[in-house]
Write an enzyme that holds these catalytic residues in place. Structure first.
Site, PDB file in Angstrom:
ATOM      1  N   LEU A  68       5.066 -69.605  11.212  1.00 23.56           N
ATOM      2  CA  LEU A  68       3.459 -70.285  11.207  1.00 23.56           C
ATOM      3  C   LEU A  68       4.454 -71.414   9.918  1.00 23.56           C
ATOM      4  O   LEU A  68       5.296 -71.455   8.575  1.00 23.56           O
ATOM      5  CB  LEU A  68       2.925 -69.469  10.282  1.00 23.56           C
ATOM      6  CG  LEU A  68       1.999 -68.196  11.134  1.00 23.56           C
ATOM      7  CD1 LEU A  68       1.170 -67.405  10.096  1.00 23.56           C
ATOM      8  CD2 LEU A  68       1.547 -68.941  12.726  1.00 23.56           C
ATOM      9  N   PRO A  69       3.552 -72.884  10.141  1.00 22.73           N
ATOM     10  CA  PRO A  69       4.031 -73.930   9.096  1.00 22.73           C
ATOM     11  C   PRO A  69       4.108 -73.473   7.741  1.00 22.73           C
ATOM     12  O   PRO A  69       4.495 -74.430   6.924  1.00 22.73           O
ATOM     13  CB  PRO A  69       2.293 -74.459   9.828  1.00 22.73           C
ATOM     14  CG  PRO A  69       1.973 -74.500  10.602  1.00 22.73           C
ATOM     15  CD  PRO A  69       1.952 -72.912  10.984  1.00 22.73           C
ATOM     16  N   THR A  99       8.475 -70.014   5.954  1.00 25.40           N
ATOM     17  CA  THR A  99       9.373 -70.772   4.912  1.00 25.40           C
ATOM     18  C   THR A  99       7.857 -70.585   3.335  1.00 25.40           C
ATOM     19  O   THR A  99       6.765 -71.419   4.214  1.00 25.40           O
ATOM     20  CB  THR A  99       9.643 -72.115   4.555  1.00 25.40           C
ATOM     21  OG1 THR A  99      11.109 -71.842   5.027  1.00 25.40           O
ATOM     22  CG2 THR A  99      10.161 -71.881   3.120  1.00 25.40           C
ATOM     23  N   LYS A 174      15.923 -69.113   0.844  1.00 25.90           N
ATOM     24  CA  LYS A 174      15.322 -70.294   1.404  1.00 25.90           C
ATOM     25  C   LYS A 174      15.292 -71.563   0.664  1.00 25.90           C
ATOM     26  O   LYS A 174      15.419 -72.882   0.934  1.00 25.90           O
ATOM     27  CB  LYS A 174      14.858 -70.029   2.433  1.00 25.90           C
ATOM     28  CG  LYS A 174      13.879 -70.924   3.470  1.00 25.90           C
ATOM     29  CD  LYS A 174      15.517 -71.607   4.159  1.00 25.90           C
ATOM     30  CE  LYS A 174      14.020 -72.937   4.829  1.00 25.90           C
ATOM     31  NZ  LYS A 174      13.491 -72.573   6.604  1.00 25.90           N
ATOM     32  N   LYS A 244       7.194 -80.020   1.910  1.00 24.66           N
ATOM     33  CA  LYS A 244       6.888 -78.431   1.562  1.00 24.66           C
ATOM     34  C   LYS A 244       7.253 -77.486   0.818  1.00 24.66           C
ATOM     35  O   LYS A 244       7.313 -76.638  -0.422  1.00 24.66           O
ATOM     36  CB  LYS A 244       6.603 -78.106   2.863  1.00 24.66           C
ATOM     37  CG  LYS A 244       5.445 -76.953   2.327  1.00 24.66           C
ATOM     38  CD  LYS A 244       5.318 -76.108   4.091  1.00 24.66           C
ATOM     39  CE  LYS A 244       6.858 -76.063   5.005  1.00 24.66           C
ATOM     40  NZ  LYS A 244       6.780 -74.475   4.423  1.00 24.66           N
TER      41      LYS A 244
END
Length: 302
Positions: A68-69, A99, A174, A244
């Site tokens: 998902l975003p 992420t 990450k 983001k």
């Protein structure tokens, strides 16, 4: 945990679609997929993936992947009366390939644990091309038992799968990886702008870097392929996604008491790029705002 017979996959966008395809063609399991867009679901149907509601996935899938975003979207899918957490029946393990913020991940991990469901954070790295080829890199946070169960499935679409710690650790690695890469990208953008204005060809400048101590992954990929030629296509990892991730990195830094000044400076460049209409372009497009900069705008001309 019992045998995994059915896999659910939520979110089959730019990265999720090829990952879901690899699972369907290599895992030997039945795969159900859920997305708001019909086009990727239609393409995945060609390899046997069945389009399904989130409710059906909760009822039939023992292993569920989320792609998902953002962490905020993950929270919306997981929580609430209609969410994955409340409706999970067959589900034994949830793997978040997105992420997400570290604190969101740890909180969701605790909630799933209270339901007797393992939660694994496994954010993916590398490009859409790597996703198509099945050569992504994945950093995994979760228990040793959960990692052992999900690793073979992750390896259907990833060539490098690293267990880096407990729940949340995958997100930490990450996020910080992207922080280091894109701080280097900003340095390369600044070096190009300075070098070209001083009369040095960008390709020659970066070729010299590649033989000297400034060599790096960012130089050989974002540097040569994007910054030197000033080529920043859409449908690659965009400025808005990189921004983001850097926001997550700064939030994590504040939580642990570190003033991440380099990351904050980078966020300011991302914000400039977004304000200039470059938000959907490949993330090294911050070079475009560096190139047009002047001492009057960004520094001291005295």
């Amino acid at each position: 945990m019992s045998e995994i017979r059915c896999i659910g996959f939520v979110g089959v966008g730019v990265m999720g679609e090829p990952m879901c395809r690899h699972l369907a063609t290599k895992s030997g399991r039945r795969v159900l997929a859920h997305d708001l867009a019909s086009e990727p679901l239609a393409r995945l149907a060609e390899v046997g993936v069945q389009a399904a509601s989130l409710a059906r996935i909760c009822e039939e899938a023992e292993l569920v992947f989320l792609s998902l975003p953002s962490g905020e979207v993950v929270e919306r899918v997981v929580q609430g009366d209609a969410g994955l957490l409340a409706r999970a029946e067959a589900v034994q393990v949830v793997v978040d390939l997105s992420t997400s913020r570290h604190d969101i991940t740890v909180r969701l991990g605790t909630l799933f644990e209270q339901r007797g469901i393992a939660f694994v954070d496994a954010p993916v790295m590398r490009t859409r091309t790597a996703a198509e080829a099945g050569t992504l890199a994945v950093t995994v946070g979760g228990t040793t038992a959960a990692f052992a169960l999900v690793e073979p499935f992750l390896r259907t679409f990833a060539s490098d799968v690293l267990h880096v710690g407990e729940c949340g650790a995958g997100q930490v690695v990450k996020i910080l990886n992207n922080m280091v890469v894109y701080e280097t990208v900003l340095a390369l953008a600044e070096a190009r702008a300075i070098g070209v204005r001083a009369g040095v060809d960008a390709e020659r400048l970066f070729s010299a870097f590649a033989t000297c101590s400034a060599d790096s992954f960012a130089l050989r990929n974002q540097g040569f392929k994007a910054i030197a030629p000033q080529h920043f296509p859409e449908r690659a990892f965009p400025v808005i996604y990189a921004r983001k991730d850097l926001g997550y990195a700064v939030a994590l830094a504040e939580q642990v008491g570190i003033d991440a000044t380099g990351a904050k400076n980078l966020i300011a460049r991302f914000d400039e790029a977004i304000a200039s209409g470059y938000g959907e372009k490949y993330a090294p497009a911050i070079s475009l705002v560096v190139e047009r900069g002047t001492l009057g705008r960004h520094g001291n001309d005295s």
